[in-house]
Design a protein around this motif. Structure first.
Motif, PDB file in Angstrom:
ATOM      1  N   GLN A 259       0.829  -1.195   0.000  1.00  0.00           N
ATOM      2  CA  GLN A 259       0.000   0.000   0.000  1.00  0.00           C
ATOM      3  C   GLN A 259       0.872   1.257   0.000  1.00  0.00           C
ATOM      4  O   GLN A 259       0.630   2.211  -0.732  1.00  0.00           O
ATOM      5  N   ILE A 260       1.910   1.245   0.823  1.00  0.00           N
ATOM      6  CA  ILE A 260       2.797   2.404   0.926  1.00  0.00           C
ATOM      7  C   ILE A 260       3.551   2.623  -0.378  1.00  0.00           C
ATOM      8  O   ILE A 260       3.772   3.770  -0.794  1.00  0.00           O
ATOM      9  N   LEU A 261       3.955   1.546  -1.054  1.00  0.00           N
ATOM     10  CA  LEU A 261       4.653   1.695  -2.330  1.00  0.00           C
ATOM     11  C   LEU A 261       3.818   2.507  -3.302  1.00  0.00           C
ATOM     12  O   LEU A 261       4.330   3.401  -3.995  1.00  0.00           O
ATOM     13  N   PHE A 262       2.520   2.218  -3.378  1.00  0.00           N
ATOM     14  CA  PHE A 262       1.651   2.942  -4.302  1.00  0.00           C
ATOM     15  C   PHE A 262       1.444   4.397  -3.860  1.00  0.00           C
ATOM     16  O   PHE A 262       1.128   5.252  -4.673  1.00  0.00           O
ATOM     17  N   GLU A 263       1.610   4.675  -2.554  1.00  0.00           N
ATOM     18  CA  GLU A 263       1.443   6.036  -2.073  1.00  0.00           C
ATOM     19  C   GLU A 263       2.695   6.876  -2.308  1.00  0.00           C
ATOM     20  O   GLU A 263       2.615   8.021  -2.745  1.00  0.00           O
ATOM     21  N   VAL A 264       3.865   6.306  -1.994  1.00  0.00           N
ATOM     22  CA  VAL A 264       5.084   7.119  -2.021  1.00  0.00           C
ATOM     23  C   VAL A 264       5.776   7.093  -3.373  1.00  0.00           C
ATOM     24  O   VAL A 264       6.644   7.919  -3.627  1.00  0.00           O
ATOM     25  N   CYS A 265       5.460   6.134  -4.232  1.00  0.00           N
ATOM     26  CA  CYS A 265       5.947   6.130  -5.615  1.00  0.00           C
ATOM     27  C   CYS A 265       4.759   6.484  -6.505  1.00  0.00           C
ATOM     28  O   CYS A 265       4.024   5.594  -6.958  1.00  0.00           O
ATOM     29  N   PHE A 268       3.194   4.622  -9.754  1.00  0.00           N
ATOM     30  CA  PHE A 268       2.320   3.453  -9.632  1.00  0.00           C
ATOM     31  C   PHE A 268       0.869   3.904  -9.435  1.00  0.00           C
ATOM     32  O   PHE A 268      -0.052   3.369 -10.059  1.00  0.00           O
ATOM     33  N   LYS A 269       0.687   4.871  -8.546  1.00  0.00           N
ATOM     34  CA  LYS A 269      -0.667   5.361  -8.281  1.00  0.00           C
ATOM     35  C   LYS A 269      -1.301   5.950  -9.534  1.00  0.00           C
ATOM     36  O   LYS A 269      -2.468   5.686  -9.842  1.00  0.00           O
ATOM     37  N   PHE A 270      -0.532   6.739 -10.291  1.00  0.00           N
ATOM     38  CA  PHE A 270      -1.095   7.369 -11.478  1.00  0.00           C
ATOM     39  C   PHE A 270      -1.330   6.352 -12.593  1.00  0.00           C
ATOM     40  O   PHE A 270      -2.217   6.541 -13.425  1.00  0.00           O
ATOM     41  N   GLY A 271      -0.539   5.274 -12.629  1.00  0.00           N
ATOM     42  CA  GLY A 271      -0.808   4.214 -13.595  1.00  0.00           C
ATOM     43  C   GLY A 271      -2.161   3.586 -13.364  1.00  0.00           C
ATOM     44  O   GLY A 271      -2.952   3.384 -14.300  1.00  0.00           O
ATOM     45  N   PHE A 272      -2.476   3.269 -12.099  1.00  0.00           N
ATOM     46  CA  PHE A 272      -3.796   2.757 -11.743  1.00  0.00           C
ATOM     47  C   PHE A 272      -4.882   3.785 -12.059  1.00  0.00           C
ATOM     48  O   PHE A 272      -5.953   3.460 -12.568  1.00  0.00           O
ATOM     49  N   VAL A 420      -1.420  -1.945 -17.589  1.00  0.00           N
ATOM     50  CA  VAL A 420      -0.527  -1.141 -16.750  1.00  0.00           C
ATOM     51  C   VAL A 420       0.711  -1.984 -16.470  1.00  0.00           C
ATOM     52  O   VAL A 420       0.588  -3.104 -15.968  1.00  0.00           O
ATOM     53  N   GLU A 421       1.873  -1.469 -16.818  1.00  0.00           N
ATOM     54  CA  GLU A 421       3.105  -2.242 -16.647  1.00  0.00           C
ATOM     55  C   GLU A 421       4.258  -1.323 -16.274  1.00  0.00           C
ATOM     56  O   GLU A 421       4.195  -0.099 -16.448  1.00  0.00           O
ATOM     57  N   GLN A 422       5.313  -1.932 -15.776  1.00  0.00           N
ATOM     58  CA  GLN A 422       6.555  -1.214 -15.532  1.00  0.00           C
ATOM     59  C   GLN A 422       7.343  -1.146 -16.844  1.00  0.00           C
ATOM     60  O   GLN A 422       7.501  -2.157 -17.531  1.00  0.00           O
ATOM     61  N   ASP A 423       7.835   0.031 -17.162  1.00  0.00           N
ATOM     62  CA  ASP A 423       8.472   0.294 -18.456  1.00  0.00           C
ATOM     63  C   ASP A 423       9.953  -0.072 -18.377  1.00  0.00           C
ATOM     64  O   ASP A 423      10.824   0.791 -18.237  1.00  0.00           O
ATOM     65  N   MET A 424      10.222  -1.370 -18.516  1.00  0.00           N
ATOM     66  CA  MET A 424      11.579  -1.868 -18.311  1.00  0.00           C
ATOM     67  C   MET A 424      11.831  -3.024 -19.269  1.00  0.00           C
ATOM     68  O   MET A 424      10.980  -3.888 -19.445  1.00  0.00           O
TER      69      MET A 424
END
Length: 552
Positions: A259-265, A268-272, A420-424
Motif C-alpha cells: 500500500q505504501i509503495l503505491f502512495e510514495v511512488c 504506480f498510483k497514477f498508472g492505476f 498497466v506495466e513497468q516500463d523496463m
C-alpha cells in the motif's frame, strides 16, 4: 523455509493511511483520495473496511549479523543454471524444429532491435556517482539472504570453504576500494557475463562492505543487487526468490508495504488512476459492466474505482468484478482473494454502488472463457495491471502463455482492455544489458522513495525489502523458467497487443487532463507524464517508470 515468523503485533497495520509529500515541495494531495468526485466522497475513508477483519501478525525474523565470508562460490560450485542466457530455452514444438536455440535467441534479439533500435551506448556508461560512507550491510536483510542461500540452495557451500576466492582477480584491493558501488556493481556483472567468477567473487566481498539498506539510494539499491549477483554465482536465485515471495499468508507488514509503495511512488498510483479513468469513460453509457482482472492483488485499484463510480452523475452502473488467483491463495484468511472481495463488497454497499464479486480459483494459464461466465447485456472490460510480464512468452517456451492469454481475451470481444506495466526491458535482453537496465530503473524508484521518506523510515525499509528486493533478485539471479519478472517496454507491448488483434485507443483529455493537473499539484518538476503512440508514460525526472495503455 520461511522468512517470517509470528511476533508481537506490528505498529504498522494493514489499512493505515498516511500522507506523504515530497521533501522541498508544496504539500502533496492525498493520493488515496480521488480528486475527480464531490467533496462529500473525498472525505469518505475506506480504512475501516480493511481494519474490521482480524489480521494475523507476522514479521521478518531478525537474527545476528553476517560476515563477508558467509557465501562461497568456489570453482566447483559456481553451477550457474545455464551456460548461456539461451541455454534454458527448450524448443519442443514441431513447428520450431527447423532451427536451434541459438537461432531462436538471435531472431528474438533481431526483432527487439527492429522494435526498439540499437541500444544507446550511454546506457551502459559506468560514470561515477557520489561516493557514500562505507557501511556494513543491514544484519536483518543479510541474515535473510544467508538463510535462503545456505539452507535452500542446491549448491550449498561447505563450512571449510567459507571465504570468497580471490584467485585470478584482475584488480587489487586498493583499486576496488576507490570505486563507488554502482561502478563496481557494473564491473562485477560484466565479469560474471564473461565467466570471470573469481574476479566477481572478490568484488562481491568488497561490495558487501560498501553498501547498506539504510544508506543513500546508491548504497541501498547496491545492497540488494549484490545479493542478486551472489545468488547468480551460487545458482540459488530460484530459492532466494521463493523465500522473498513467501507463499505463506502475507503479514500485515507486507500488505502495508504494498500500500505504501503505491502512495510514495506516485507513478504506480497514477498508472492505476489512468486505467480507472479509462474504465469510467468506457462505462458511462452502460448499465452493467463486467471487469475481469487476473491479478486483483489487495484491491487498491478497485477501492478507488468504486469511489469514482459513486461520484459520477446519475445512477452508478452495476459492477461485476471477476478476480482470478491460484487455488492456494483464493481462500487465505489474510489477503486472500475472497477476503478482498468481501471488503470491496462492504465498501460498495456503503457508497451505494451495485457490486458483485466472483473469485475464480485457477492459475491464469488455465482460465477458459466459460469460467468467466459473461452475461448478456454486460460490457466486458479486462484489466491487466502488472500481470502480463509474469506470463512466460515465446522466449521461455513455445507454448507462449502470454500471447495465448491475450488471444483468449480478444475472443471475449471486450469493450476495453487496460494494460498497466513497468516500463523496463528485462525479458529477452542478455544478462549484462539486463543488469544495467534493472539498475537504472530501480535507481529511479529508489530516488522517489528518497524524495518522500526519511532514510531511517521503517515504512521505507519495508517497501524496499518486501516489494522491490524480490524483483531485483529474480531479474539478476535467475534464467529460463525461473526468471518470472519479465518486463517489456512500451514498444514491445504495442507490438504484442497488435499481433494479438487489438487496436490501440488513445486516451481522451477527460482521462489525461485531471491526472496532469494532479501531477502538477504533486511535484511537477520531478514527476513527469507524457503520451507517445497511444501510451501514457509516468516517470521520475528523465526515466519512464510506469506505462498505461488502452485497447479494443
Amino acid at each position: 523455509m520461511s522468512l517470517v515468523r509470528p511476533s508481537d503485533p506490528s505498529p504498522l497495520s494493514y489499512g493505515s493511511r498516511k500522507l506523504y509529500s515530497l521533501n522541498g515541495t508544496k504539500n502533496a494531495p492525498d493520493l488515496s483520495a480521488q480528486r475527480f468526485g464531490s467533496e462529500m466522497h473525498r472525505s469518505e475513508s475506506y480504512e475501516k473496511y480493511f481494519l474490521d477483519f482480524p489480521i494475523e501478525e507476522l514479521s521478518i525474523s531478525g537474527v545476528s549479523g553476517i560476515s563477508n565470508n558467509s557465501f562461497h562460490p568456489n570453482a566447483a560450485s559456481y553451477g550457474r543454471t545455464c551456460d548461456s542466457d539461451s541455454a534454458c530455452l527448450e524448443i519442443t514444438s514441431p513447428e520450431q524444429l527447423d532451427f536451434g536455440d541459438d537461432q531462436v535467441r538471435l531472431k528474438l534479439q533481431e526483432l527487439e532491435r527492429d522494435l526498439l533500435g540499437e541500444p544507446d551506448a550511454a546506457d551502459y556508461d559506468v560514470e561515477m556517482l557520489a561516493n557514500g560512507q562505507a557501511m556494513e550491510i543491514d544484519s536483518e536483510w543479510a541474515n535473510s539472504i544467508k538463510d535462503a542461500l545456505l539452507h535452500d540452495s542446491p549448491n550449498e557451500s561447505s563450512s571449510t570453504d567459507s571465504n570468497f576466492s580471490t584467485t585470478g582477480s584482475n584488480k587489487d584491493a586498493s583499486q576496488m576500494s576507490s570505486q563507488n558501488p554502482r561502478e563496481m556493481l557494473l564491473e562485477c556483472a560484466f565479469a560474471i557475463s564473461e565467466d570471470n567468477f573469481d574476479e566477481a567473487s572478490a568484488m562481491i566481498e568488497q561490495l558487501r562492505g560498501m553498501v547498506s539498506v539504510q544508506g543513500d539510494p546508491s548504497q541501498r539499491i547496491a545492497a540488494y543487487m549484490v545479493e542478486g549477483l551472489a545468488a547468480r554465482l551460487l545458482a540459488s536465485g530460484k530459492c532466494l526468490y521463493k523465500a522473498l515471495r513467501c507463499k505463506e499468508p502475507p503479514s500485515s507488514d507486507r500488505l502495508a508495504a504494498m500500500q505504501i509503495l503505491f502512495e510514495v511512488c506516485p507513478c504506480f498510483k497514477f498508472g492505476f488512476m489512468a486505467a480507472n479513468c479509462a474504465i469510467i469513460e468506457a462505462a458511462k453509457d452502460e448499465k452493467r459492466i463486467h471487469i475481469i482482472d487476473f491479478d486483483v492483488s489487495q484491491g487498491t485499484q478497485y477501492i478507488n474505482l468504486i469511489q469514482m463510480l459513486a461520484t459520477q452523475p446519475g445512477k452508478a452502473p452495476h459492477l461485476r468484478l471477476t478476480g482470478v488467483d491460484d487455488p492456494e491463495s483464493v481462500h487465505r484468511p489474510v489477503g486472500g482473494l475472497k477476503h478482498i472481495g468481501q471488503r470491496l463488497e462492504q465498501l460498495a454497499k456503503a457508497l451505494r454502488v451495485p457490486f458483485e464479486f466472483q473469485a475464480i480459483a485457477s492459475n491464469t494459464s488455465d482460465v477458459t472463457p466459460s469460467m468467466l461466465a459473461s452475461r448478456h447485456g454486460e460490457a466486458v472490460i479486462v484489466n491487466f495491471a502488472f500481470l502480463l510480464h509474469h506470463m512466460p512468452d515465446e522466449s521461455v517456451s513455445t507454448v507462449n502463455l502470454r500471447d495465448k492469454l491475450l488471444r483468449m481475451v480478444k475472443n471475449l470481444n471486450p469493450k476495453l482492455v487496460t494494460v498497466v506495466e513497468q516500463d523496463m526491458n528485462t525479458n529477452t535482453t542478455p544478462f549484462f544489458s539486463r543488469f544495467v537496465e534493472t539498475y537504472n530503473y530501480f535507481a529511479a524508484v529508489y530516488d522517489t522513495l528518497d524524495a518522500t521518506l526519511p532514510r531511517d523510515s521503517q515504512d521505507r525499509i519495508n517497501v524496499e525489502r518486501q516489494c522491490l528486493a524480490k524483483d531485483i533478485v529474480n531479474i539478476v539471479a535467475c534464467e529460463g523458467e525461473d526468471r518470472v519478472e519479465r518486463y517489456e517496454v512500451a514498444g514491445k507491448w504495442r507490438a504484442r497487443m497488435t499481433m494479438a488483434g487489438f487496436s490501440s485507443c488513445t486516451m481522451s483529455q477527460n482521462v489525461t487532463d485531471p491526472i496532469r493537473k494532479l501531477i502538477g499539484e504533486y511535484c511537477e518538476r520531478r514527476l513527469k507524464m507524457y503520451e507517445e503512440m497511444g501510451t501514457v508514460h509516468f516517470g521520475w525526472e528523465e526515466k519512464s517508470l510506469i506505462i498505461t495503455s488502452t485497447w479494443r
